[in-house]
Write an enzyme that holds these catalytic residues in place. Structure first.
Site, PDB file in Angstrom:
ATOM      1  N   SER A   1       0.748  -1.075  -0.074  1.00 49.34           N
ATOM      2  CA  SER A   1       0.244   0.048   0.049  1.00 49.34           C
ATOM      3  C   SER A   1       1.021   1.256   0.096  1.00 49.34           C
ATOM      4  CB  SER A   1      -0.807   0.046   1.348  1.00 49.34           C
ATOM      5  OG  SER A   1      -1.470   1.121   1.539  1.00 49.34           O
TER       6      SER A   1
ATOM      7  N   TYR B 251      -1.402  -1.049  10.444  1.00 50.36           N
ATOM      8  CA  TYR B 251      -1.767  -1.286   9.025  1.00 50.36           C
ATOM      9  C   TYR B 251      -0.466  -0.816   8.166  1.00 50.36           C
ATOM     10  CZ  TYR B 251      -3.796  -1.219   4.472  1.00 50.36           C
ATOM     11  OH  TYR B 251      -3.920  -1.226   2.976  1.00 50.36           O
TER      12      TYR B 251
END
Ligand SMILES: NC(=O)c1ccc[n+]([C@@H]2O[C@H](COP(=O)([O-])OP(=O)(O)OC[C@H]3O[C@@H](n4cnc5c(N)ncnc54)[C@H](O)[C@@H]3O)[C@@H](O)[C@H]2O)c1
Length: 293
Positions: free
Chosen positions: A144, A157
Site C-alpha cells: 500500500s 496497518y
C-alpha cells in the site's frame, strides 16, 4: 512480450476488490485462476463471474493467516492445473489503526497475521512451486502507499504494509537469479470494501475494543477516500502493464509520489547532518557492507 496463456495464477483475497479484478484481468489474458479467500459467499459469486467470462477458475476457501490453509491451497491448485506460475499475495485487512496509547492487541495480531504472515506463508508455500518448472514466474505482493511512509494513527496497518514493501525488496534480490520476478503493488485509495474489513475479522481476534474517537475519525476519513478511490479495473490494467515492464514497484497513483519523496528527502537530509557531525568523523570513508547475491 508477456506470455501468460495457459499459465496459472493463485490470488489470495480473490473474491472481491483488487484481487477479484486481477483474477478477471489475468484470466482474460489467458491465465487459469485460483481464487483463495475467506469470504465464502463472495468467493462463490466471484468464481461464477470468472467462469461466465470463459476463464478456467478454481475457488478455495481459506484463511491466509493459517499456514495449513496455504498448503491445502497449493495442493488443490496443482491437482487442478498441474503447475503454478504466479502468486498474488493480495488478501489484506484494514485492521489495527489507532493512536499508540490505545493498543487494541487483538487488532494488531489480526493485521499482522493477515497482512504480514499471510504474505510470508503464501511466499514460503508457493516459491518452490514457482521455481520448479523453470518457466517465467511472478510473485506479486500487495502492500500500500501506507507502506511507503508512516502515517499518524496508521498503527499496525502501516507497519504491516511497510514490512511487505521491505520483504518484497529482499525477495526481489534473493530471487534475482531465478525465473521468479518479484513485484510489490503499492496503491493509494481504490474503490473496494477494504474499509469494511471487519466483516472478515476471525473470532479468534476478539474482543473488538470499542473504537476511540481517534479510530472513528480515521475510519471515516478512510471510508470517504476509499469510496472516492480509483476503480479496480485501473489497478488490474496497470499491474499487467507493469509486469510487462518487469517493475519491482508497481504504483497506481502518480499523484502520491510526494509521499516517498518527502520521506527520501528527510532521510537524505538526516544523512547529510550525520556526515557533517564531528562525532562521526572518518566513518564516511569506511566500506559499506551490502548483502548482494
Ligand atoms: N482499497 C484500497 O484503497 C487499498 C489501498 C492500498 C492497498 N490495498 C490493499 O489491497 C489488498 C486488497 O484489498 P481490497 O482493497 O481489494 O479490499 P477488499 O476488502 O475489497 O478485498 C480484500 C479481500 O481479502 C479477503 N480476505 C480478508 N481476510 C482474509 C483472510 N484472512 N484470508 C483470506 N482472504 C481474506 C476478503 O474476503 C476480500 O475478498 C489488501 O492487501 C489491501 O490492504 C487496498
Amino acid at each position: 512480450m508477456l506470455d501468460l496463456e495457459g499459465k496459472t495464477a493463485v490470488i489470495s483475497g480473490g473474491a472481491g476488490g483488487i484481487g477479484f479484478n486481477l483474477g478477471m484481468t489475468l484470466g482474460k489474458a489467458g491465465m487459469n485462476i485460483v481464487l483463495a479467500d475467506i469470504e465464502e459467499p463472495q468467493l462463490a459469486s466471484a468464481e461464477s463471474a470468472l467462469r461466465d467470462a470463459g476463464i478456467e477458475v478454481l475457488a478455495v476457501a481459506m484463511d491466509v493467516a493459517l499456514r495449513e490453509d496455504w498448503a491445502r491451497t497449493a495442493e488443490v491448485a496443482v491437482q487442478r492445473f498441474g503447475s503454478v506460475h504466479m502468486l498474488v499475495n493480495n488478501a489484506g485487512v484494514g485492521g489495527g489503526i489507532g493512536a499508540l496509547e490505545t493498543l487494541d492487541e487483538p487488532g494488531w495480531r489480526w493485521a499482522i497475521d493477515v497482512n504480514l504472515m499471510g504474505v510470508v506463508y503464501g511466499a514460503n508455500t508457493f516459491i518452490p512451486l514457482l521455481k520448479e518448472h523453470g518457466e517465467s514466474a511472478w510473485l506479486i505482493n500487495v502492500a500500500s502507499m501506507a507502506g511507503m511512509a508512516g502515517a499518524p494513527l496508521g498503527g499496525a496497518y502501516t507497519a504491516t504494509k511497510a514490512a511487505v514493501v521491505a520483504l518484497s525488496e529482499s525477495w526481489h534480490d534473493e530471487l534475482k537469479n531465478t525465473p521468479v520476478q518479484v513485484s510489490v503493488l503499492a496503491p493509494a485509495f481504490v474503490k473496494t470494501r477494504i474499509h469494511l474489513s471487519h466483516r472478515n475479522r476471525q473470532a479468534r481476534y476478539a474482543p473488538v475494543s470499542a473504537p476511540t474517537p481517534d479510530v472513528l475519525h480515521i475510519a471515516k476519513v478512510t471510508a470517504k477516500a476509499v469510496e472516492n478511490g480509483i476503480d479496480v479495473e485501473v489497478v488490474g490494467a496497470r499491474v499487467l502493464e507493469a509486469l510487462e515492464q518487469g517493475e519491482l514497484y508497481i504504483f497506481t497513483h502518480p499523484n502520491y509520489s510526494v509521499v516517498p519523496q518527502q520521506r527520501s528527502a528527510a532521510i537524505a537530509a538526516a544523512f547529510e547532518r550525520a556526515a557533517q557531525s564531528p562525532i562521526l568523523e572518518g566513518i564516511s570513508d569506511q566500506e559499506v557492507t551490502r548483502f548482494d547475491r
